[in-house]
Design a protein around this motif. Sequence first.
Motif, PDB file in Angstrom:
ATOM      1  N   UNK A 142      -1.839   2.261 -11.872  1.00 18.55           N
ATOM      2  CA  UNK A 142      -1.735   3.315 -10.858  1.00 18.55           C
ATOM      3  C   UNK A 142      -3.058   3.600 -10.163  1.00 18.55           C
ATOM      4  N   UNK A 143      -4.157   3.607 -10.946  1.00 15.89           N
ATOM      5  CA  UNK A 143      -5.460   3.903 -10.346  1.00 15.89           C
ATOM      6  C   UNK A 143      -5.840   2.813  -9.361  1.00 15.89           C
ATOM      7  N   UNK A 144      -5.603   1.550  -9.783  1.00 23.09           N
ATOM      8  CA  UNK A 144      -5.953   0.436  -8.897  1.00 23.09           C
ATOM      9  C   UNK A 144      -5.126   0.517  -7.630  1.00 23.09           C
ATOM     10  N   UNK A 145      -3.812   0.781  -7.795  1.00 24.75           N
ATOM     11  CA  UNK A 145      -2.949   0.839  -6.619  1.00 24.75           C
ATOM     12  C   UNK A 145      -3.346   1.984  -5.706  1.00 24.75           C
ATOM     13  N   UNK A 146      -3.709   3.097  -6.326  1.00 22.57           N
ATOM     14  CA  UNK A 146      -4.129   4.243  -5.527  1.00 22.57           C
ATOM     15  C   UNK A 146      -5.389   3.917  -4.738  1.00 22.57           C
ATOM     16  N   UNK A 147      -6.346   3.258  -5.384  1.00 19.47           N
ATOM     17  CA  UNK A 147      -7.586   3.003  -4.658  1.00 19.47           C
ATOM     18  C   UNK A 147      -7.357   1.991  -3.536  1.00 19.47           C
ATOM     19  N   UNK A 170      -6.788   1.115   2.182  1.00 23.34           N
ATOM     20  CA  UNK A 170      -5.998   0.691   3.350  1.00 23.34           C
ATOM     21  C   UNK A 170      -5.932   1.793   4.393  1.00 23.34           C
ATOM     22  N   UNK A 171      -5.747   3.028   3.937  1.00 18.76           N
ATOM     23  CA  UNK A 171      -5.670   4.150   4.884  1.00 18.76           C
ATOM     24  C   UNK A 171      -7.001   4.321   5.597  1.00 18.76           C
ATOM     25  N   UNK A 172      -8.080   4.228   4.821  1.00 22.47           N
ATOM     26  CA  UNK A 172      -9.395   4.360   5.440  1.00 22.47           C
ATOM     27  C   UNK A 172      -9.622   3.208   6.392  1.00 22.47           C
ATOM     28  N   UNK A 173      -9.081   2.056   6.014  1.00 25.61           N
ATOM     29  CA  UNK A 173      -9.255   0.879   6.850  1.00 25.61           C
ATOM     30  C   UNK A 173      -8.636   1.045   8.230  1.00 25.61           C
TER      31      UNK A 173
END
Lengths: 681, 314
Positions: free
Chosen positions: A642-647, A652-655
Amino acid sequence: MILSPINIISSSVLLLLLFVLVVPLLKSRQRLLINTSFMLSSLASLLGIIGGVWAVGGGITNKLILPIGLPDLPFHLRVDPLAGFFITVICLLSFFVSLYSIGYIKGYLGRRPVTSLVIFYCLFLAGMVMVVLADDALFFLISWEVMAAASYFLVMFEDERIENRRAAFLYIIVAHVGAIAILLSFGIMAGLATGFESFNGYTFDAMRQAEFPLKWATAAFLLAFFGFAAKAGVIPLHVWLPEAHPVAPSNVSALMSGVMLKTAIYGIVRVTFDLIGVFPWWWGAIVLIFGLISAVMGVLYALMQNDLKKLLAYSSVENIGIILIGIGLSMIFKPFNIPLLSALALIAGLYHAMNHAMFKGLLFMGAGSVLHATNERNMEEMGGLIHRMPWTAALFLIGCVSISALPPFNGFVSEWLTFQAFLLSPAMPSPFFKLLIPLGAALVALTGALAAACFVRAFGVTFLGHWRGAHMPRVHEADWFMRSGMILAALSCLLLGILPTFFIDWMDIIAQQLVGTKIGASSGVYGWLWLTPVARESASYSGMIVFLGILLVVVAVYFILHVKPGGIRRVPIWDCGFGKLDQRMQYSATSFSMPIRRIFGFLFNIREQVKLNPRGVHKAFPKRLNYYLRVRDRFWNWLFKPVIEFSFWVSRKVGLLQQGRIQAYLIYSFITIIVLLALSR
Amino acid sequence: MKLYRFIIEFLQIAILLGVAPAFTGWVRMLKCWSQGRTSAGIFQPYRDLLKLFSKDVLLADNASWIFRFTPYLVFGTAVLAGGVIPMLSLDLPIASTADVIVLVALFAIARFFTALAGMDIGTAFGGMGSSREMTIASLAEPAMLMAIFTVSLASKSTSLSQMVHVIYSGQIVLRPSIAFSLFAFVLIALAETGRIPVDNPATHLELTMIHEAMILEYSGRHLALIEWAGMMKLFLFVMLGVAAFAPWGIAESGDLVTISAAFIFMILKLVIVGIVLVMIETGLAKMRIFRLTEFLGSAFLLATLGMLSYFILE
């Protein structure tokens, strides 16, 4: 004073650091490089041992201020008995491992250059000692990073394999997440120690003198515990450990599992007992609970592994758990003002830290010899090595017996002390605590028994029976350098087991300084032969007499039965008359752990498939049967994924902000400036 | 005086070596009677041991030193354990060497090496026995520790002699915690000594044997030592249970009259325990190996409950 513990220890660090500068000159002469470098690192370790033993034995506290580092922020170094103890442990194992490495690293000759390995090995040793020497947050974190970075490169050493790169990457990420937490924790303490106006708060001395409000102290403790727990491989932060430790060269694995994890233990003890000093009992309960979880889960995961080095790595998780149980108990008793029990539990934890360094170092060195000889880490392919490698087998067996907490070896002493701490605990006013003590004792007992099963399996499958692989490679015994490293480690396992009173008397000063009382006061009365931590009536143990008693009976019976010679005939194995016994019919590692897998299966993520291949005369008579088993760590899916997916999601959003057009970036800057202007008005 | 204490110690070990086979013989005899068979008499185990000692050892080709060393070690730990558990007298010179935790660990050493010896030859049966034995032990051993810990909590000591002292001085009345741990101890003792319903000492059926599977390859004096140590283990578990839960009769001081009284008490207790054991064994059937989890798990739970109830109720 020129000759003092701190001078000896820092000169050993200096020796290692200076040698790193010389290494590139020896690059073209690899054999010479190996010989000199590991001789030198064992010499440096010897110096460290002398300094450490002296500091603890004499109860000496030395300080040193080095005018390097940032302007006006010099490095502070300090050796006190606690630091001296950990330096002794680190240097003792690095001495054995350095001797071992002279033989082990020669296996790389002609296959790949070892210059980088030598450089980072020396840096790694220096980094570990520096962490313990540090007396300010700045130098501590720098040393911490040196240690982490050097070990990262050591894990990466055989970087052509994808699993090594993956493991090293995971390792460096977890190490840095932990480092950030430690940095923040020091930040809180430094800020509260002197306020944010003065810079002097970064020294440990300032933190020691400060009194922290409970709220902030708790925040600092939790951050530090998180950071150190990530380094120590406490479950659930352990997933990097069984990936990274096995893929490093075996001498490095021995050091990483044996002593690098101990620096994290050192950090926990230093921050809680020394820097913060006053804390509520439930901090101890947190440490105890995480210790219990790590101990039980660690050994169960170890039981499921088929990779010998991975098994050892998971078993390190277990042992870190046992150390934390001792320390957690000590932290519980201290605020309740039961100094004797607190000292007993602390000594139990620290003693186990030393024991674990010895036997885990020994076991990893043994696994290294096996790997060196057979090029194999998978236990399912091994077997019968005791005939080809008698020395390695016998020494590995000593490691197995020690780690399984069997008398008269050392693992038993620390387990015994831990049990005593549990059993002597009085009824506390808190119901939660009343529940915790019996459950804790039960789980420690369970861990010990499972560890024995785990190491019967590890030794039995690797060294006993017949070779399981398709064809046996040309297996050779370890050379004398490797053997001497292992023999010394095995000897220390035995000595720590049969003469515990000497070592406990030696390290008692740590308990005196951290919790205010010694435990040896009572043990002295009854003689050095018996370990009587509290009172003669309540408990006593003599490893020496157990050892001699068993030896005496064994020798006596042996001679009585061998009065008349002969009487032994070698015959083929009884094969029930079938005559088709082959090595694939032996119990394998997977089948050995099958009952335990069934009992504790709910803790794992298990996928099991049996496939019949019906190509034959008839469906009812299949020719082949394929068995597929995958056992996975549940924590990877629960916590890390979950942590990896969240980051990834966040990045992606920041991208989305990244447009690639200069106009867009100008608008961002413009908006930022406007916002800042609006806010700062 | 000091010499006298050592004489008592040696007497105790001699009794252990001498009486243990007779106890096993007694249990076998009772079992035969209860099943309507004719028994071979109480002394049959002695004859078996003698026969084995006089036979040659047949050693598999690839047996290593571990296989040959294990019988001696198993025997040695059993003798040492016998020197520590108070059977006749509390005043044993080497009693302070080992407390109950060490005792449990002594049995664990024997088991560790027996399991290794089972894997040494490289046959399927040996490995199967080792795997099962270690699985059972991994549940039984902690349960055993917890059961004894409950008693030692009440007596504030893990030393067996001290525990008996405290029971004598009447500080322990029947408490719920002790009842729990006694029940757990009985269940575990059945498992640890390989009796029905956990293991059947009389069978060599491949699918069900546990302890016998590990020692299947042994012969001659090696087998004799292991068998003898097995009998001693059964005897010692009875003595351990007696010392922890019903020590009455064990001599506190070492004069000759009390020692001989203690001996008579010991024999009486052995006779009674033998009857109870046979009643349990004939009343139950052997369990499937995966049903054992429930059996041992409940023993572990009971023992932990005992300790919990000590902390909460007392």
